[in-house]
Design an enzyme around this catalytic site. Structure first.
Site: not given
Ligand SMILES: *[C@@H]1O[C@H](CO)[C@@H](O)[C@H](O)[C@H]1NC(C)=O
Ligand SMILES: *[C@@H]1O[C@H](CO)[C@@H](O)[C@H](O)[C@H]1NC(C)=O
Ligand SMILES: *[C@@H]1O[C@H](CO)[C@@H](O)[C@H](O)[C@H]1NC(C)=O
Ligand SMILES: *[C@@H]1O[C@H](CO)[C@@H](O)[C@H](O)[C@H]1NC(C)=O
Length: 536
Positions: A28, A67, A123, A212, A275, A297
């Site tokens: 992540d 995500c 998620h 994360h 991801d 991100k």
């Protein structure tokens, strides 16, 4: 010649009778430059690297910038604009989820006889139980439903609410309080592999919380002794990040060892992927690195969408390569199905293409373009066609459109730790390891060098930005003025895609879903008529 054909036929039928185990490890928010095989020696990732060198380093591989959209593409084989998942992430109290009409990767695999387990993050919706993993093709789940959790107390803080988010199947796993998330997910994965009846193929989707960030009160958490091992990293945030990543790498080592011990490794496909791009330089209170790529991100620059990824399998005919085959995260579904021996001719309703043959045989990828996303709410769209990339609009008003470090390239890289680490040892046992010289060459080849010459600034809020991404992987020089016709073609292509988009499913959070109404736990609140009394 006749002999030859018979041999092939026999081999094929044998291969389909024994479908490969598929272990999909999703990290992540891991940055492009956080793995050792992309040129940084700052944070050793010997287990991940060992898989990369003796499999394929995917260096033309793209994910979605964030995500939920990325995971939806992985699970459905479709671009987020085709499932309504194109705008942002889902929240635990949001009455929405990946539409139930979508058929997911584990559901396809189930039809082929696979036993499917998910460990870690979901998620993709949880407001009603039918959106959660056990109702969507998985037979077990130890993990969480929202976008992140604290690594020890397993609560998530998001969109103004706060609650526990850890489940053993549908039960709330209160008893795991205090245990480090990465260890929990590793232990469960090892347990599943140990207990697996190898007469059926296994699909293990291990979606780690690492790397994360956790909650704002202590975003970067790892065991103290692990952090202590990284005292040589001056930047304290990066030091803690290193410890989180190191635990992730250790997890990969334990999972591969479990496969080796069980005798499953030789008939396995292992994928390791992020991801989305890394949350660098304080973005999301995190300290990843996408160096030398631009952005982070949730931006559409390469740092947001060019994913760190690899595939390892003895079934790959031409391994030990840096793969330039163009690939998108939506391609895993048809790619893995083909590798599993499924008939993929009917998979025409998805966006993903099977890259299996191209990857295995080092032939040309069937993919020529990647739609990075269209998000009309944010006013941003981006596409790559062959070597050309177009970006229109940006996120955060451009605040995260720069280049961030660290490069980590000045650290000595320890090849011996790759060779002699847990994964190296397992791969040597089955004769699937490369020697140090090859490692050196592959690593150099996988390390991105920016082009030189002056930067030509482009503000995508004002004008389309346009790059030759092969020559200019760092997005330094917009060539919009030099190539107006190609640029126009890409704009038209985005419009064609846009005409096929469905509206985003995103909904405002429902106060009823706030964990304060549910014993401080994120729940499938949509299944219950009335909220419970507030329990304090
Ligand atoms: C989930 O349920 C399955 C099937 O009953 C069971 O085998 C598995 O151990 C359970 N997993 C967890 C984490 O409780
Ligand atoms: C593919 O679709 C055709 C036509 O709808 C159908 O006859 C065939 O059974 C399908 N094949 C598979 C493997 O699903
Ligand atoms: C490299 O890693 C090995 C472990 O495989 C270790 O013994 C050695 O001390 C390391 N070398 C350096 C220079 O850190
Ligand atoms: C996509 O189509 C919608 C609806 O027609 C329009 O409002 C939007 O501006 C279009 N987006 C792009 C990127 O062309």
């Amino acid at each position: 010649m006749l002999h030859f054909i018979i041999l092939i036929t026999c081999f094929t039928s044998l291969a389909t009778a024994k479908r490969p185990h598929i272990i999909f490890i999703l990290a992540d928010d891991l940055g492009f430059n956080d793995v050792g095989f992309h040129g940084s020696g700052q944070i050793p990732t010997p287990n991940i690297d060992a898989l990369a060198y003796s499999g394929l380093i995917l260096n033309n591989y793209y994910v979605n910038p964030i995500c939920t959209p990325s995971r939806s593409a992985l699970m459905t084989g479709k671009y987020p604009i085709h499932t309504g998942m194109q705008h942002g992430v889902l929240y635990g109290a949001e009455p929405s989820g990946l539409p139930l009409c979508e058929k997911l990767l584990p559901q396809y695999l189930q039809e082929l006889g696979y036993v499917n387990h998910i460990v870690g993050k979901w998620h993709l919706g949880s407001w009603k139980k039918v959106y959660t993993p056990l109702y969507r093709g998985f037979v077990s789940h130890l993990g969480y439903w929202t976008g992140h959790q604290d690594y020890y107390d397993h609560t998530a803080m998001e969109a103004g609410s706060w609650g526990l988010d850890m489940r053993k199947n549908m039960s709330v796993a209160y008893e795991l309080h205090g245990e480090y998330s990465t260890d929990i997910f590793t232990k469960e994965s090892v347990r599943l592999i140990k207990n697996h009846d190898p007469s059926s193929p296994l699909f293990l989707y291990l979606a780690h919380v690492a790397v994360h960030s956790g909650n704002p009160y202590e975003p970067l958490r790892a065991p103290d002794e692990e952090i202590a091992g990284f005292g040589f990293i001056e930047n304290y945030e990066r030091r803690k990040f290193a410890a989180m990543l190191s635990k992730l790498d250790e997890s990969v080592g334990q999972v591969v060892k479990a496969l080796g011990d069980k005798g499953m490794l030789e008939n396995s496909i292992i994928v390791f992927s992020t991801d989305n791009g890394g949350a660098a330089a304080g973005f999301n209170l995190n300290a990843a690195s996408n160096y030398p790529l631009r952005g982070v991100k949730n931006t559409y620059w390469e740092g947001g969408v060019k994913g760190a990824g690899l595939i390892w399998s003895p079934l790959i005919q031409k391994p030990f390569r840096v793969s330039r085959q163009m690939m998108h995260i939506a391609d895993w579904l048809p790619t893995l199905l083909e590798a599993a021996g499924a008939d993929t001719t009917n998979l025409t309703h998805i966006d993903g293409l099977s890259i299996w043959k191209a990857l295995s045989e080092n032939s040309e990828s069937p993919r020529e373009e990647i739609l990075h996303n269209i998000d009309d709410i944010l006013g941003i769209s981006s596409i790559t066609v062959n070597n050309w990339k177009l970006i229109q609009g940006t996120t955060y008003k451009g605040a995260w459109d720069n280049w961030y470090g660290p490069s980590g390239r000045w650290y000595q890289y320890n090849i011996s730790s790759v060779e002699n680490g847990p994964v190296g040892v397992q791969l040597k046992k089955i004769n699937k390891f490369v020697d140090g010289k090859v490692i050196k060459t592959l690593r150099a080849e996988a390390t991105i060098q920016c082009g030189d010459g002056p930067k030509i600034h482009c503000n995508p809020l004002k004008t389309p930005c346009f790059y030759n991404i092969l020559k200019d992987p760092c997005e330094l020089k917009s060539v919009a003025k030099e190539y107006p016709l190609v640029l126009k073609e890409l704009q038209v292509r985005i419009q064609q895609f846009n005409a096929t988009a469905v509206p985003p499913i995103k909904k405002p959070v429902d106060p009823k879903g706030d964990p304060k109404n549910w014993n401080r736990v994120y729940t499938n609140f949509g299944d219950f008529e009335n909220p419970n009394l507030i329990v304090l």
